[in-house]
Design a protein around this motif. Structure first.
Motif, PDB file in Angstrom:
ATOM      1  N   SER A 177       0.805  -1.231   0.000  1.00 27.50           N
ATOM      2  CA  SER A 177       0.000   0.000   0.000  1.00 27.50           C
ATOM      3  C   SER A 177       0.833   1.272   0.000  1.00 27.50           C
ATOM      4  O   SER A 177       0.259   2.363  -0.127  1.00 27.50           O
ATOM      5  CB  SER A 177      -0.906   0.002   1.235  1.00 27.50           C
ATOM      6  N   PHE A 178       2.159   1.140   0.185  1.00 26.26           N
ATOM      7  CA  PHE A 178       3.029   2.311   0.306  1.00 26.26           C
ATOM      8  C   PHE A 178       2.524   3.249   1.413  1.00 26.26           C
ATOM      9  O   PHE A 178       2.568   4.474   1.269  1.00 26.26           O
ATOM     10  CB  PHE A 178       3.132   3.062  -1.031  1.00 26.26           C
ATOM     11  N   ASN A 179       2.036   2.634   2.495  1.00 28.40           N
ATOM     12  CA  ASN A 179       1.495   3.387   3.622  1.00 28.40           C
ATOM     13  C   ASN A 179       2.034   2.740   4.906  1.00 28.40           C
ATOM     14  O   ASN A 179       2.095   1.508   5.008  1.00 28.40           O
ATOM     15  CB  ASN A 179      -0.042   3.338   3.608  1.00 28.40           C
ATOM     16  N   PHE A 180       2.413   3.558   5.887  1.00 29.57           N
ATOM     17  CA  PHE A 180       3.032   3.042   7.110  1.00 29.57           C
ATOM     18  C   PHE A 180       2.006   2.647   8.183  1.00 29.57           C
ATOM     19  O   PHE A 180       2.396   2.254   9.282  1.00 29.57           O
ATOM     20  CB  PHE A 180       3.990   4.084   7.688  1.00 29.57           C
ATOM     21  N   THR A 181       0.740   2.734   7.885  1.00 28.44           N
ATOM     22  CA  THR A 181      -0.282   2.403   8.884  1.00 28.44           C
ATOM     23  C   THR A 181      -0.179   0.966   9.413  1.00 28.44           C
ATOM     24  O   THR A 181      -0.400   0.743  10.611  1.00 28.44           O
ATOM     25  CB  THR A 181      -1.675   2.646   8.295  1.00 28.44           C
ATOM     26  N   PRO A 182       0.162  -0.039   8.581  1.00 26.26           N
ATOM     27  CA  PRO A 182       0.314  -1.406   9.143  1.00 26.26           C
ATOM     28  C   PRO A 182       1.327  -1.473  10.278  1.00 26.26           C
ATOM     29  O   PRO A 182       1.143  -2.255  11.220  1.00 26.26           O
ATOM     30  CB  PRO A 182       0.756  -2.221   7.933  1.00 26.26           C
ATOM     31  N   TYR A 183       2.389  -0.681  10.220  1.00 28.00           N
ATOM     32  CA  TYR A 183       3.343  -0.662  11.329  1.00 28.00           C
ATOM     33  C   TYR A 183       2.681  -0.134  12.606  1.00 28.00           C
ATOM     34  O   TYR A 183       2.935  -0.630  13.710  1.00 28.00           O
ATOM     35  CB  TYR A 183       4.554   0.204  10.974  1.00 28.00           C
ATOM     36  N   VAL A 184       1.849   0.890  12.465  1.00 28.21           N
ATOM     37  CA  VAL A 184       1.143   1.422  13.625  1.00 28.21           C
ATOM     38  C   VAL A 184       0.198   0.372  14.208  1.00 28.21           C
ATOM     39  O   VAL A 184       0.092   0.218  15.433  1.00 28.21           O
ATOM     40  CB  VAL A 184       0.363   2.703  13.243  1.00 28.21           C
ATOM     41  N   VAL A 185      -0.469  -0.378  13.322  1.00 31.17           N
ATOM     42  CA  VAL A 185      -1.360  -1.450  13.788  1.00 31.17           C
ATOM     43  C   VAL A 185      -0.569  -2.494  14.579  1.00 31.17           C
ATOM     44  O   VAL A 185      -0.987  -2.911  15.676  1.00 31.17           O
ATOM     45  CB  VAL A 185      -2.069  -2.104  12.583  1.00 31.17           C
ATOM     46  N   ALA A 186       0.577  -2.912  14.044  1.00 33.77           N
ATOM     47  CA  ALA A 186       1.403  -3.898  14.750  1.00 33.77           C
ATOM     48  C   ALA A 186       1.885  -3.339  16.097  1.00 33.77           C
ATOM     49  O   ALA A 186       1.875  -4.046  17.114  1.00 33.77           O
ATOM     50  CB  ALA A 186       2.599  -4.289  13.888  1.00 33.77           C
TER      51      ALA A 186
END
Length: 277
Positions: free
Chosen positions: A239-248
């Motif tokens: 997704s070229f978005n860093f939101t998954p890191y925030v979720v983790a």
């Protein structure tokens, strides 16, 4: 039991002080939250940060994969936690042996603690994860989850062994002398007299190490294991978005908070037992 007028006034005063403290705490928390929210959201780069790190749609799409990776982290945590406790207790017991005949074992245990406690965990992961398979020895696993778990066990055993040793040496020698005078051999003295007191005294420190281990289980991702962090990295690449890191990160925090509160409660209980309060 009948309560006197003076005792009734004291209880009423304590209740009013408690209500006042609770109200002040709620108001100060609300003020800090509002100030923090306004400070962050009024920053010039906030719209780009919100889009790159806090996109709800991206978070919702990445959540199943990150949860699946977190399940791997939990399994690694349980297995490594049990192995660390057993091995650390053995290393601590060796370090507390008395007598010149045990000198070689004490030196080996001390060297192990010095080496693995001083080695950065990320370097240890690389050495175990990529160095051991490169030796091509028979019986050495190639699974990166197993190798990452082995590195965690090696590193944390050194720390936890020192915690156990501190607890064992905190038991007064008179306790050991009393047990020996009752006819207990050294092994039963350690098992029945020393270890129960030692573990009770170092329980808060052990729980803190457990909380730290929960967080560091995510480091096995550097070896290629698809845990929560690695799953977040894969989703970020899609997704070229860093939101998954925030979720983790939020999932790791949710996992650590109950353990941290339990560690605090255990520490307060230990302080009350020792008469600190």
């Amino acid at each position: 039991m009948r309560i006197s007028e003076l005792q009734r006034e004291r209880l009423a005063y304590q209740r009013s002080r408690s209500r006042r403290s609770t109200l002040v705490a709620l108001l100060s928390t609300a003020v800090f939250a509002v100030v923090g929210y306004l400070t962050v959201t009024s920053a010039p780069g906030w719209p780009r940060v919100r889009e790159a790190f806090f996109d709800v749609d991206t978070a919702w799409r990445a959540l199943p994969a990150v949860l699946e990776g977190l399940w791997l982290n939990l399994r690694v945590l349980v297995v490594c936690g049990v192995l660390i406790l057993v091995l650390a207790l053995g290393v601590a017991a060796v370090r507390t042996l008395r007598g010149p005949v045990w000198f070689p074992l004490r030196v080996l245990a001390t060297a192990y603690v010095d080496v693995f406690r001083g080695l950065p965990l990320i370097i240890l992961l690389y050495l175990v994860g990529f160095g051991l398979p490169a030796l091509r020895l028979s019986g050495v696993p190639n699974d990166y989850v197993v190798l990452g778990g082995a590195a965690l066990v090696l590193g944390y055993t050194a720390y936890v062994a020192e915690v156990f040793r501190a607890g064992i040496e905190s038991v007064h020698p008179s306790q050991v002398a009393a047990a020996r005078s009752l006819g207990l051999d050294p092994r039963r003295t350690m098992r029945l007299v020393v270890l129960p007191q030692a573990v009770r005294r170092v329980l808060p420190a052990l729980l803190n190490d457990f909380v730290s281990l929960q967080k560091d289980c995510g480091l096995i991702s550097v070896l290629g294991a698809v845990d929560a962090v690695r799953a977040a990295q894969i989703e970020q690449a899609k997704s070229f978005n860093f939101t998954p890191y925030v979720v983790a990160g939020l999932l790791f925090v949710l996992l650590a908070v109950p353990s941290a509160r339990f560690a605090d409660a255990a520490a307060r209980r230990a302080e009350r037992r020792q008469g600190a309060r």
